[in-house]
Scaffold this active site. Structure first.
Site, PDB file in Angstrom:
ATOM      1  N   VAL A  15      45.321  32.042  47.516  1.00 31.18           N
ATOM      2  CA  VAL A  15      44.251  31.286  46.851  1.00 31.18           C
ATOM      3  C   VAL A  15      44.335  29.801  47.201  1.00 31.18           C
ATOM      4  O   VAL A  15      43.369  29.195  47.684  1.00 31.18           O
ATOM      5  CB  VAL A  15      44.319  31.492  45.318  1.00 31.18           C
ATOM      6  CG1 VAL A  15      43.278  30.646  44.611  1.00 31.18           C
ATOM      7  CG2 VAL A  15      44.147  32.961  44.969  1.00 31.18           C
ATOM      8  N   LYS A 105      44.099  35.166  36.228  1.00 30.84           N
ATOM      9  CA  LYS A 105      43.521  36.190  35.346  1.00 30.84           C
ATOM     10  C   LYS A 105      44.381  36.486  34.140  1.00 30.84           C
ATOM     11  O   LYS A 105      43.902  36.606  33.016  1.00 30.84           O
ATOM     12  CB  LYS A 105      43.328  37.480  36.145  1.00 30.84           C
ATOM     13  CG  LYS A 105      42.476  37.245  37.340  1.00 30.84           C
ATOM     14  CD  LYS A 105      42.762  38.196  38.460  1.00 30.84           C
ATOM     15  CE  LYS A 105      43.852  37.701  39.370  1.00 30.84           C
ATOM     16  NZ  LYS A 105      43.982  38.498  40.592  1.00 30.84           N
ATOM     17  N   GLY A 134      36.308  37.971  42.167  1.00 34.84           N
ATOM     18  CA  GLY A 134      36.440  37.178  43.402  1.00 34.84           C
ATOM     19  C   GLY A 134      35.303  36.200  43.621  1.00 34.84           C
ATOM     20  O   GLY A 134      35.064  35.308  42.816  1.00 34.84           O
ATOM     21  N   GLY A 187      45.763  40.010  52.415  1.00 34.44           N
ATOM     22  CA  GLY A 187      45.745  38.994  51.346  1.00 34.44           C
ATOM     23  C   GLY A 187      44.886  39.395  50.163  1.00 34.44           C
ATOM     24  O   GLY A 187      44.436  38.535  49.402  1.00 34.44           O
ATOM     25  N   GLU A 190      47.817  41.414  44.784  1.00 28.40           N
ATOM     26  CA  GLU A 190      48.631  40.441  44.063  1.00 28.40           C
ATOM     27  C   GLU A 190      50.030  40.404  44.678  1.00 28.40           C
ATOM     28  O   GLU A 190      50.437  41.343  45.364  1.00 28.40           O
ATOM     29  CB  GLU A 190      48.763  40.867  42.596  1.00 28.40           C
ATOM     30  CG  GLU A 190      47.451  40.913  41.839  1.00 28.40           C
ATOM     31  CD  GLU A 190      46.756  39.568  41.805  1.00 28.40           C
ATOM     32  OE1 GLU A 190      47.317  38.616  41.258  1.00 28.40           O
ATOM     33  OE2 GLU A 190      45.641  39.458  42.340  1.00 28.40           O
ATOM     34  N   ASP A 201      45.227  44.402  36.609  1.00 31.71           N
ATOM     35  CA  ASP A 201      44.423  43.274  37.085  1.00 31.71           C
ATOM     36  C   ASP A 201      42.961  43.430  36.629  1.00 31.71           C
ATOM     37  O   ASP A 201      42.352  42.488  36.109  1.00 31.71           O
ATOM     38  CB  ASP A 201      44.512  43.212  38.616  1.00 31.71           C
ATOM     39  CG  ASP A 201      43.701  42.088  39.215  1.00 31.71           C
ATOM     40  OD1 ASP A 201      44.165  40.940  39.171  1.00 31.71           O
ATOM     41  OD2 ASP A 201      42.586  42.361  39.704  1.00 31.71           O
ATOM     42  N   LYS A 205      40.649  41.106  33.863  1.00 33.59           N
ATOM     43  CA  LYS A 205      39.304  40.603  34.157  1.00 33.59           C
ATOM     44  C   LYS A 205      38.310  41.100  33.110  1.00 33.59           C
ATOM     45  O   LYS A 205      37.426  40.375  32.662  1.00 33.59           O
ATOM     46  CB  LYS A 205      38.885  41.052  35.565  1.00 33.59           C
ATOM     47  CG  LYS A 205      39.729  40.387  36.653  1.00 33.59           C
ATOM     48  CD  LYS A 205      39.573  41.056  38.005  1.00 33.59           C
ATOM     49  CE  LYS A 205      40.359  40.322  39.077  1.00 33.59           C
ATOM     50  NZ  LYS A 205      40.478  41.054  40.332  1.00 33.59           N
TER      51      LYS A 205
HETATM   52  N1  HSE Z   1      44.357  41.297  43.730  1.00 33.32           N
HETATM   53  C1  HSE Z   1      43.054  40.969  43.265  1.00 33.32           C
HETATM   54  C2  HSE Z   1      42.107  42.067  43.698  1.00 33.32           C
HETATM   55  C3  HSE Z   1      42.647  39.634  43.814  1.00 33.32           C
HETATM   56  O1  HSE Z   1      42.472  42.855  44.575  1.00 33.32           O
HETATM   57  O2  HSE Z   1      41.006  42.163  43.174  1.00 33.32           O
HETATM   58  C4  HSE Z   1      41.378  39.072  43.244  1.00 33.32           C
HETATM   59  O3  HSE Z   1      41.458  38.866  41.872  1.00 33.32           O
END
Ligand code: HSE
Length: 427
Positions: A15, A105, A134, A187, A190, A201, A205
């Site tokens: 990021v 997050k 994103g 990339g 996480e 994750d 969100k």
């Molecule tokens: N690791 C997260 C994903 C990154 O794959 O959505 C973005 O928040």
């Protein structure tokens, strides 16, 4: 001479380095033109010292004190993982009179409401478009552009890594491990990908969305959260046989019993708006009481997607648009979401089989119990020398003593029509 805004980056992983590249290289000129000011990166907080070949006028340090000692900071891009030290740093910088733009997050799901209040009291902005979906401008769409619309249901693919893995496994018949490794190399994942594949994750969100939409979150313990760790190639192939694709879906709505939220692998039909959301893309379907159903789709992870959301946050603040936390949303009465949708209970069950006879005996057992289970469609496939059977059904499977172990997945009711189901492919 053009005025300059001074920026620091907390974190220099996927990021932080994406924001760095966009501000100093790819989008410098455009950014300056849009806000009418120069943007200068004056400090970067890194986790470990190493030779990064960064310009000498930027303080690159592992010590927060050295960043705090900088004479002027207008913006902080917070791209640290986890609640601490990000929580303390956010407060410190708000105290210092900086605006904070966060992609964190976990922090925002846990302490977002409190930090937003804190920022408001300091007269500063705390924005976090990058923390959810994103690069998709989802939060501003909800907060600024759907203020009178009552959001009845939100259903979304909120984790790019999982969607990338599920799409790649299905399309290229690669193993879970291989696909995860690629997502890491690109990339998307996480630092600890457990968060992606366990649904944690997506859950964070979803909780941020719940705070923004409903001003409250459900009891975390009561949210059903299932990850994609146990999804096998044959599950995806069997789903395909039924015309379905598996997605890690987060669903959120408010009914009489409060906020209902789940995150779990769910099959969607080709009529579902999220069916074609593939690869690292995220997709969000929002059903409201005024505009109807909206869908947003775009890159859900990766350096550029996140940088885009964070830099646009800076632009919004510079242009004195309403900050996220200062917008009052109207409360509304829930309308239709309590009505059980006709196909709500459809599931896909997957069985590994010894041989064809076993499928026949399994079906015989099911037929005997046809009062409690309706079989809508069945598929049997041989994959890598093993036989698997699956069927779509509604009703209660629990009451049947099935002879083999099976996996079950829910099927999203959106776009499902009973007449889609034709019996296919039985030996
Ligand atoms: N690791 C997260 C994903 C990154 O794959 O959505 C973005 O928040």
């Amino acid at each position: 001479m053009m005025e300059t805004v001074k920026v620091v980056l907390l974190g220099f992983g996927t990021v932080g380095s994406g924001v760095y590249d966009s501000i100093l290289h790819t989008h410098q000129e455009k950014l300056e033109k849009v806000i009418g000011k120069k943007v200068e990166i004056v400090g970067i907080l890194v986790k470990t010292e190493k030779d990064r070949q960064l310009p000498e006028n930027i303080i690159v340090t592992t010590k927060i004190e050295e960043i705090l000692a900088l004479p002027k900071i207008d913006y902080v891009f917070e791209a640290i993982v986890g609640i601490e030290p990000a929580y303390s740093y956010t407060q410190l910088f708000l105290d210092r009179g900086c605006h904070v733009i966060s992609a964190n997050k976990e922090l925002l799901a846990n302490r977002g409401e409190e930090l937003s209040e804190y920022a408001l009291n300091k007269g500063k902005f705390l924005t976090f478009e990058a923390a959810v979906a994103g690069g998709i401008p989802l939060l501003r769409t909800i907060i600024q552009l759907l203020q009178v619309n009552g959001i009845l249901v939100l259903e979304g693919i909120l984790n790019g890594t999982s969607n990338y893995i599920l799409s790649k496994m299905r399309n290229e018949k690669l193993s879970f491990g291989e696909c995860l490794q690629e997502a890491q190399q690109l990339g998307y994942a996480e630092a600890n990908p457990e968060s992606d594949i366990s649904g944690r994750d997506a859950f964070y969100k979803q909780m941020i969305l719940s705070s923004l939409i409903y001003h409250e979150q459900p009891d975390w313990e009561k949210v059903e959260r299932v990850g994609i760790e146990d999804v096998a190639l044959e599950d995806l192939a069997l789903g395909e046989g039924h015309g379905l694709r598996l997605k890690l879906l987060a669903s959120l709505k408010r009914g009489d019993e409060g906020i209902q939220a789940t995150v779990k692998p769910t099959f969607v039909s080709s009529e579902h708006p999220l069916y074609n959301v593939e690869g690292v893309d995220n997709g969000i379907v929002i059903k409201t009481d005024l505009v109807g159903t909206l869908m947003l789709q775009g890159p859900g992870a990766g350096s550029k997607a996140t940088a885009s959301a964070m830099i646009e946050d800076l632009v919004q603040i510079e242009q004195q648009k309403q900050p996220l936390q200062q917008v009052h949303r109207y409360s509304y009465q829930t309308q239709t979401q309590n009505k059980k949708e006709a196909n709500e209970s459809i599931q896909l069950a997957v069985f590994p089989l010894q041989d064809k006879e076993e499928w026949l005996s399994l079906k015989a057992i099911l037929n005997e119990n046809s009062k409690s289970v309706n079989i809508l469609q069945e598929v049997v496939k041989e994959l890598d020398g093993r036989i698997y059977g699956s069927f779509l059904y509604d009703g209660e499977l629990e009451c049947i003593k099935l002879p083999v172990l099976y996996k079950r997945y829910p099927v999203s009711p959106i776009g499902l029509k009973r007449d889609h189901f034709n019996l296919v492919n039985i030996f």
